[in-house]
Design a protein around this motif. Sequence first.
Motif, PDB file in Angstrom:
ATOM      1  N   TYR A 158      -3.412  -0.643   2.930  1.00 38.14           N
ATOM      2  CA  TYR A 158      -2.938  -1.758   1.886  1.00 38.14           C
ATOM      3  C   TYR A 158      -3.897  -1.834   0.772  1.00 38.14           C
ATOM      4  O   TYR A 158      -5.077  -2.136   0.943  1.00 38.14           O
ATOM      5  N   ASP A 159      -3.524  -1.881  -0.421  1.00 31.18           N
ATOM      6  CA  ASP A 159      -4.109  -1.857  -1.568  1.00 31.18           C
ATOM      7  C   ASP A 159      -4.111  -3.340  -2.158  1.00 31.18           C
ATOM      8  O   ASP A 159      -5.217  -3.635  -2.907  1.00 31.18           O
ATOM      9  N   TYR A 160      -3.174  -3.820  -2.123  1.00 31.37           N
ATOM     10  CA  TYR A 160      -3.016  -5.130  -2.610  1.00 31.37           C
ATOM     11  C   TYR A 160      -2.391  -6.038  -1.508  1.00 31.37           C
ATOM     12  O   TYR A 160      -1.915  -5.942  -0.713  1.00 31.37           O
ATOM     13  N   TRP A 161      -3.304  -7.554  -1.821  1.00 30.57           N
ATOM     14  CA  TRP A 161      -2.952  -8.534  -0.853  1.00 30.57           C
ATOM     15  C   TRP A 161      -2.640  -9.681  -1.560  1.00 30.57           C
ATOM     16  O   TRP A 161      -3.017 -10.063  -2.793  1.00 30.57           O
ATOM     17  N   GLY A 162      -1.809 -10.591  -1.046  1.00 28.87           N
ATOM     18  CA  GLY A 162      -1.374 -11.856  -1.699  1.00 28.87           C
ATOM     19  C   GLY A 162      -2.163 -12.886  -0.830  1.00 28.87           C
ATOM     20  O   GLY A 162      -2.774 -12.858   0.112  1.00 28.87           O
ATOM     21  N   ARG A 163      -2.256 -14.059  -1.502  1.00 31.80           N
ATOM     22  CA  ARG A 163      -2.759 -15.225  -1.037  1.00 31.80           C
ATOM     23  C   ARG A 163      -2.149 -15.669   0.350  1.00 31.80           C
ATOM     24  O   ARG A 163      -0.483 -15.383   0.236  1.00 31.80           O
TER      25      ARG A 163
ATOM     26  N   GLY B 208       0.610  -1.140   0.039  1.00 26.17           N
ATOM     27  CA  GLY B 208       0.086  -0.022   0.019  1.00 26.17           C
ATOM     28  C   GLY B 208       0.750   1.186  -0.049  1.00 26.17           C
ATOM     29  O   GLY B 208       1.949   1.187   0.544  1.00 26.17           O
ATOM     30  N   PRO B 209       0.453   2.507  -0.413  1.00 29.00           N
ATOM     31  CA  PRO B 209       1.102   3.522  -0.757  1.00 29.00           C
ATOM     32  C   PRO B 209       1.388   3.969   0.764  1.00 29.00           C
ATOM     33  O   PRO B 209       2.399   4.998   0.734  1.00 29.00           O
ATOM     34  N   ILE B 210       0.790   3.690   2.060  1.00 27.12           N
ATOM     35  CA  ILE B 210       1.040   4.522   3.360  1.00 27.12           C
ATOM     36  C   ILE B 210       1.674   3.315   4.195  1.00 27.12           C
ATOM     37  O   ILE B 210       2.688   3.549   4.916  1.00 27.12           O
ATOM     38  N   GLY B 211       1.083   2.236   4.207  1.00 26.64           N
ATOM     39  CA  GLY B 211       1.399   0.992   5.232  1.00 26.64           C
ATOM     40  C   GLY B 211       1.069   1.350   6.522  1.00 26.64           C
ATOM     41  O   GLY B 211       0.485   2.519   6.713  1.00 26.64           O
ATOM     42  N   GLY B 212       1.341   0.725   7.506  1.00 30.44           N
ATOM     43  CA  GLY B 212       1.086   0.776   8.707  1.00 30.44           C
ATOM     44  C   GLY B 212       0.245  -0.322   9.281  1.00 30.44           C
ATOM     45  O   GLY B 212       0.336  -1.567   8.526  1.00 30.44           O
ATOM     46  N   PRO B 213      -0.338  -0.246  10.486  1.00 26.89           N
ATOM     47  CA  PRO B 213      -0.637  -1.438  11.057  1.00 26.89           C
ATOM     48  C   PRO B 213      -2.248  -1.851  10.781  1.00 26.89           C
ATOM     49  O   PRO B 213      -2.760  -2.676  11.379  1.00 26.89           O
ATOM     50  N   GLU B 214      -2.790  -1.142  10.000  1.00 30.86           N
ATOM     51  CA  GLU B 214      -4.230  -1.291   9.572  1.00 30.86           C
ATOM     52  C   GLU B 214      -4.474  -1.922   8.257  1.00 30.86           C
ATOM     53  O   GLU B 214      -3.650  -1.485   7.183  1.00 30.86           O
ATOM     54  N   GLU B 215      -5.454  -2.911   8.101  1.00 29.90           N
ATOM     55  CA  GLU B 215      -5.791  -3.209   6.853  1.00 29.90           C
ATOM     56  C   GLU B 215      -6.049  -2.350   5.737  1.00 29.90           C
ATOM     57  O   GLU B 215      -5.723  -2.498   4.575  1.00 29.90           O
ATOM     58  N   ARG B 216      -6.620  -1.248   6.158  1.00 30.24           N
ATOM     59  CA  ARG B 216      -7.294  -0.403   5.086  1.00 30.24           C
ATOM     60  C   ARG B 216      -6.114   0.567   4.607  1.00 30.24           C
ATOM     61  O   ARG B 216      -6.363   1.171   3.590  1.00 30.24           O
TER      62      ARG B 216
END
Length: 121
Positions: free
Chosen positions: A108-113, A98-106
């Motif tokens: 992050y834009d992209y997720w892997g399996r 994600g462009p920001i990062g951090g401890p929250e799921e929101r």
Amino acid sequence: VQLQACGGGLVQAGGSLRLSCAASGRTFSNYAMGWFRQAPGKEREFVAAIRWPDNIPYYAGSVKGRFTISSDNALTTVYLQMNSLKLEDTAVYFCAAGPIGGPEERQYDYWGRGTLVTVSS
């Protein structure tokens, strides 16, 4: 954009594993890469993150001092070195970008399996 995590497996308590997450499809030079995990019956939780290009790592308190997040020079792969594994580290581990990062799921834009890590006694 694809994130491919691998490296999970079965390990005894006290042992080590290294997870890898390969990113493809775009440049993540100004992105943050993170690791999250979800244990059976629990919500997904933050583990660690690292932001390019400054490479400053962030850790959840539960893993600080035992886990290390790093990336390769080409900024295409992020690693999670897990040492002194405990039973409570058993979970499916996910990498995210994600462009920001951090401890929250929101953040992050992209997720892997996920890749499963099982720690046995």
